[in-house]
Design a protein around this motif. Structure first.
Motif, PDB file in Angstrom:
ATOM      1  N   ALA A 164       4.351   1.925   9.467  1.00 25.39           N
ATOM      2  CA  ALA A 164       4.420   0.706   8.645  1.00 25.39           C
ATOM      3  C   ALA A 164       3.414  -0.369   9.067  1.00 25.39           C
ATOM      4  CB  ALA A 164       5.848   0.154   8.648  1.00 25.39           C
ATOM      5  N   PRO A 165       3.286  -0.714  10.362  1.00 26.00           N
ATOM      6  CA  PRO A 165       2.304  -1.739  10.726  1.00 26.00           C
ATOM      7  C   PRO A 165       0.856  -1.292  10.540  1.00 26.00           C
ATOM      8  CG  PRO A 165       3.315  -0.833  12.703  1.00 26.00           C
ATOM      9  CD  PRO A 165       4.100  -0.319  11.527  1.00 26.00           C
ATOM     10  N   VAL A 166       0.609   0.025  10.545  1.00 25.21           N
ATOM     11  CA  VAL A 166      -0.744   0.512  10.241  1.00 25.21           C
ATOM     12  C   VAL A 166      -1.136   0.072   8.833  1.00 25.21           C
ATOM     13  CG1 VAL A 166      -2.178   2.557   9.860  1.00 25.21           C
ATOM     14  CG2 VAL A 166      -0.595   2.496  11.794  1.00 25.21           C
ATOM     15  N   TRP A 167      -0.219   0.270   7.877  1.00 26.55           N
ATOM     16  CA  TRP A 167      -0.509  -0.123   6.488  1.00 26.55           C
ATOM     17  C   TRP A 167      -0.619  -1.641   6.361  1.00 26.55           C
ATOM     18  CZ3 TRP A 167      -2.095   4.236   5.759  1.00 26.55           C
ATOM     19  CH2 TRP A 167      -1.358   5.410   5.920  1.00 26.55           C
ATOM     20  N   SER A 172      -3.915  -5.590   4.581  1.00 26.71           N
ATOM     21  CA  SER A 172      -4.274  -7.010   4.689  1.00 26.71           C
ATOM     22  C   SER A 172      -5.784  -7.170   4.595  1.00 26.71           C
ATOM     23  CB  SER A 172      -3.762  -7.594   6.010  1.00 26.71           C
ATOM     24  OG  SER A 172      -2.352  -7.608   6.046  1.00 26.71           O
ATOM     25  N   TYR A 173      -6.510  -6.306   5.279  1.00 24.09           N
ATOM     26  CA  TYR A 173      -7.979  -6.337   5.182  1.00 24.09           C
ATOM     27  C   TYR A 173      -8.434  -6.123   3.743  1.00 24.09           C
ATOM     28  CZ  TYR A 173     -12.604  -4.242   4.971  1.00 24.09           C
ATOM     29  OH  TYR A 173     -13.883  -3.928   4.601  1.00 24.09           O
ATOM     30  N   LEU A 174      -7.853  -5.104   3.086  1.00 27.36           N
ATOM     31  CA  LEU A 174      -8.240  -4.807   1.705  1.00 27.36           C
ATOM     32  C   LEU A 174      -7.845  -5.942   0.758  1.00 27.36           C
ATOM     33  CD1 LEU A 174      -7.295  -1.023   1.584  1.00 27.36           C
ATOM     34  CD2 LEU A 174      -9.597  -1.989   1.573  1.00 27.36           C
ATOM     35  N   LEU A 175      -6.721  -6.589   1.034  1.00 33.10           N
ATOM     36  CA  LEU A 175      -6.279  -7.698   0.188  1.00 33.10           C
ATOM     37  C   LEU A 175      -7.256  -8.870   0.265  1.00 33.10           C
ATOM     38  CD1 LEU A 175      -4.129  -8.893  -1.677  1.00 33.10           C
ATOM     39  CD2 LEU A 175      -2.918  -9.716   0.356  1.00 33.10           C
ATOM     40  N   VAL A 176      -7.748  -9.164   1.459  1.00 34.73           N
ATOM     41  CA  VAL A 176      -8.741 -10.234   1.615  1.00 34.73           C
ATOM     42  C   VAL A 176      -9.997  -9.899   0.809  1.00 34.73           C
ATOM     43  CG1 VAL A 176     -10.300 -11.377   3.243  1.00 34.73           C
ATOM     44  CG2 VAL A 176      -7.909 -11.003   3.864  1.00 34.73           C
ATOM     45  N   LYS A 177     -10.433  -8.635   0.886  1.00 39.94           N
ATOM     46  CA  LYS A 177     -11.615  -8.213   0.120  1.00 39.94           C
ATOM     47  C   LYS A 177     -11.356  -8.333  -1.384  1.00 39.94           C
ATOM     48  CE  LYS A 177     -14.935  -6.327   1.286  1.00 39.94           C
ATOM     49  NZ  LYS A 177     -15.184  -4.956   1.786  1.00 39.94           N
ATOM     50  N   GLN A 178     -10.169  -7.923  -1.825  1.00 37.15           N
ATOM     51  CA  GLN A 178      -9.834  -8.005  -3.247  1.00 37.15           C
ATOM     52  C   GLN A 178      -9.767  -9.453  -3.728  1.00 37.15           C
ATOM     53  OE1 GLN A 178      -6.225  -5.772  -3.016  1.00 37.15           O
ATOM     54  NE2 GLN A 178      -7.210  -3.789  -3.368  1.00 37.15           N
ATOM     55  N   PHE A 179      -9.214 -10.319  -2.883  1.00 41.39           N
ATOM     56  CA  PHE A 179      -9.114 -11.733  -3.239  1.00 41.39           C
ATOM     57  C   PHE A 179     -10.511 -12.355  -3.351  1.00 41.39           C
ATOM     58  CE2 PHE A 179      -8.702 -16.251  -2.186  1.00 41.39           C
ATOM     59  CZ  PHE A 179      -7.726 -16.639  -3.100  1.00 41.39           C
ATOM     60  N   MET A 180     -11.353 -12.056  -2.374  1.00 42.12           N
ATOM     61  CA  MET A 180     -12.712 -12.597  -2.385  1.00 42.12           C
ATOM     62  C   MET A 180     -13.526 -12.050  -3.560  1.00 42.12           C
ATOM     63  SD  MET A 180     -13.562 -12.502   1.710  1.00 42.12           S
ATOM     64  CE  MET A 180     -15.266 -13.029   1.472  1.00 42.12           C
ATOM     65  N   GLY A 181     -13.194 -10.834  -3.987  1.00 48.35           N
ATOM     66  CA  GLY A 181     -13.897 -10.226  -5.108  1.00 48.35           C
ATOM     67  C   GLY A 181     -13.373 -10.657  -6.468  1.00 48.35           C
ATOM     68  N   GLY A 182     -12.322 -11.476  -6.480  1.00 48.84           N
ATOM     69  CA  GLY A 182     -11.775 -11.970  -7.741  1.00 48.84           C
ATOM     70  C   GLY A 182     -10.876 -10.997  -8.467  1.00 48.84           C
ATOM     71  N   PHE A 183     -10.333 -10.008  -7.743  1.00 46.93           N
ATOM     72  CA  PHE A 183      -9.500  -8.993  -8.379  1.00 46.93           C
ATOM     73  C   PHE A 183      -8.016  -9.381  -8.445  1.00 46.93           C
ATOM     74  CE2 PHE A 183     -13.130  -6.552  -6.661  1.00 46.93           C
ATOM     75  CZ  PHE A 183     -13.585  -6.003  -7.845  1.00 46.93           C
ATOM     76  N   ILE A 184      -7.638 -10.444  -7.739  1.00 48.14           N
ATOM     77  CA  ILE A 184      -6.236 -10.879  -7.746  1.00 48.14           C
ATOM     78  C   ILE A 184      -6.048 -11.851  -8.907  1.00 48.14           C
ATOM     79  CG2 ILE A 184      -4.352 -11.860  -6.395  1.00 48.14           C
ATOM     80  CD1 ILE A 184      -5.527  -9.289  -5.234  1.00 48.14           C
ATOM     81  N   THR A 185      -5.583 -11.333 -10.027  1.00 45.84           N
ATOM     82  CA  THR A 185      -5.428 -12.119 -11.247  1.00 45.84           C
ATOM     83  C   THR A 185      -4.015 -12.707 -11.332  1.00 45.84           C
ATOM     84  OG1 THR A 185      -4.662 -10.214 -12.511  1.00 45.84           O
ATOM     85  CG2 THR A 185      -7.055 -10.595 -12.416  1.00 45.84           C
ATOM     86  N   THR A 186      -3.820 -13.567 -12.322  1.00 47.67           N
ATOM     87  CA  THR A 186      -2.496 -14.155 -12.558  1.00 47.67           C
ATOM     88  C   THR A 186      -1.470 -13.062 -12.880  1.00 47.67           C
ATOM     89  OG1 THR A 186      -3.507 -16.181 -13.418  1.00 47.67           O
ATOM     90  CG2 THR A 186      -1.189 -15.786 -13.973  1.00 47.67           C
ATOM     91  N   GLN A 187      -1.881 -12.084 -13.670  1.00 45.42           N
ATOM     92  CA  GLN A 187      -0.985 -10.966 -14.000  1.00 45.42           C
ATOM     93  C   GLN A 187      -0.509 -10.249 -12.742  1.00 45.42           C
ATOM     94  OE1 GLN A 187      -2.913  -7.631 -15.829  1.00 45.42           O
ATOM     95  NE2 GLN A 187      -1.007  -6.622 -16.439  1.00 45.42           N
ATOM     96  N   ILE A 188      -1.431 -10.014 -11.827  1.00 46.19           N
ATOM     97  CA  ILE A 188      -1.081  -9.304 -10.592  1.00 46.19           C
ATOM     98  C   ILE A 188      -0.135 -10.142  -9.740  1.00 46.19           C
ATOM     99  CG2 ILE A 188      -2.049  -8.517  -8.383  1.00 46.19           C
ATOM    100  CD1 ILE A 188      -4.505  -7.568 -10.045  1.00 46.19           C
ATOM    101  N   MET A 189      -0.383 -11.440  -9.641  1.00 46.40           N
ATOM    102  CA  MET A 189       0.489 -12.312  -8.852  1.00 46.40           C
ATOM    103  C   MET A 189       1.890 -12.368  -9.441  1.00 46.40           C
ATOM    104  SD  MET A 189      -1.185 -13.223  -6.261  1.00 46.40           S
ATOM    105  CE  MET A 189       0.050 -14.382  -5.661  1.00 46.40           C
ATOM    106  N   VAL A 190       1.988 -12.462 -10.766  1.00 44.55           N
ATOM    107  CA  VAL A 190       3.303 -12.516 -11.422  1.00 44.55           C
ATOM    108  C   VAL A 190       4.071 -11.215 -11.194  1.00 44.55           C
ATOM    109  CG1 VAL A 190       4.480 -12.591 -13.658  1.00 44.55           C
ATOM    110  CG2 VAL A 190       2.632 -14.209 -13.171  1.00 44.55           C
ATOM    111  N   LEU A 191       3.404 -10.086 -11.403  1.00 44.89           N
ATOM    112  CA  LEU A 191       4.067  -8.793 -11.192  1.00 44.89           C
ATOM    113  C   LEU A 191       4.477  -8.603  -9.732  1.00 44.89           C
ATOM    114  CD1 LEU A 191       1.896  -6.411 -13.427  1.00 44.89           C
ATOM    115  CD2 LEU A 191       4.284  -7.051 -13.780  1.00 44.89           C
ATOM    116  N   SER A 192       3.655  -9.096  -8.808  1.00 48.82           N
ATOM    117  CA  SER A 192       3.986  -9.004  -7.386  1.00 48.82           C
ATOM    118  C   SER A 192       5.254  -9.792  -7.066  1.00 48.82           C
ATOM    119  CB  SER A 192       2.828  -9.517  -6.527  1.00 48.82           C
ATOM    120  OG  SER A 192       1.657  -8.780  -6.751  1.00 48.82           O
ATOM    121  N   LEU A 193       5.331 -11.009  -7.581  1.00 41.19           N
ATOM    122  CA  LEU A 193       6.513 -11.855  -7.323  1.00 41.19           C
ATOM    123  C   LEU A 193       7.768 -11.244  -7.929  1.00 41.19           C
ATOM    124  CD1 LEU A 193       4.974 -15.409  -7.898  1.00 41.19           C
ATOM    125  CD2 LEU A 193       5.740 -14.427  -5.722  1.00 41.19           C
TER     126      LEU A 193
END
Length: 235
Positions: A164-167, A172-193
């Motif tokens: 679990a901590p490996v993932w 977390s690294y991939l999430l930072v890259k996705q955020f910086m790349g503009g891939f974290i949209t409002t739709q994704i945030m809503v579905l995540s919540l």
């Protein structure tokens, strides 16, 4: 309707994740790609997996084998860098077919091949790197990583807790890259919540099943679901 189907996918796959510590994303990814498209599926399932793994670590951190955690994480990160490069280099449709064939082969191996083969440490290191490459492309390095983990973490509790901590680190690294790349949209945030309450239920149910039932049974279930999801993706 798509949101409802996605939440069902989250519930069922993260019950498996709660039991085994590895199978949630690789089971959810093909179905979520078919449902929402790969550009939504990758960052969305990244966030979902992060939350699920944090919940697992919270209740099982005493069982983590830190030496193996650090080793797997460091080597997989190398593979993740390579996987990101490959993903950017080749057409997504081609990579998806390769990915589908990959998970079908892993599933067939898990279902039909019972014999465990002795392999060298060098081969096992190569398996971790390859796991990282697949994770960098599709967040689904778990099926390969278990080839290493089952040999180095024979105790069920340590196996589940250490993966679990490996993932968490890799995603977390991939999430930072996705955020910086503009891939974290409002739709994704809503579905995540929306997914968080479902995740909590799934991890609790998975923990209860993990405590009372054979891990072998649920590994077999994971492999069967992998086979179905791989075939679905190809079709």
């Amino acid at each position: 309707m798509k949101t409802f189907i996605f939440l069902i996918i989250v519930l069922l796959t993260n019950i498996i994740q709660g039991i085994t510590g590895f199978a949630g994303t690789v089971l959810a990814m093909p179905f979520t790609i078919l449902l929402l498209g790969i550009e939504v599926a990758k960052p969305l399932l990244n966030i979902v997996t992060l939350v699920a793994c944090v919940l697992i670590v919270f209740e099982s951190y005493k069982e983590i084998v830190w030496k193996e955690f650090l080793k797997m994480t460091a080597i997989m990160l190398v593979g993740v860098f390579i996987g990101e490069y490959i993903y950017a280099l080749f057409p997504v449709d081609v990579l998806l077919i390769i990915y589908a064939i990959f998970i079908i082969l892993i599933a067939l191996k898990g279902i039909f091949v019972r014999k465990e083969y002795e392999v060298t440490d060098a081969v096992l290191i190569g398996v971790i790197v390859l796991s990282g490459i697949v994770h960098g492309m599709f967040l689904s390095g778990g099926p390969l990583l278990i080839i290493y983990a089952v040999k180095k973490l024979p105790k069920k509790a340590a196996f589940r807790a250490t993966l679990a901590p490996v993932w968490i680190v890799l995603n977390s690294y991939l999430l930072v890259k996705q955020f910086m790349g503009g891939f974290i949209t409002t739709q994704i945030m809503v579905l995540s919540l929306i997914s968080v309450p479902i995740l909590i239920v799934a991890v609790i149910v998975g923990k209860k099943l993990y405590e009372h039932m054979s891990q072998k049974t649920f590994l077999m279930l994971s492999y069967m679901l992998l086979l179905i999801s791989g075939i679905s993706l190809i079709l």
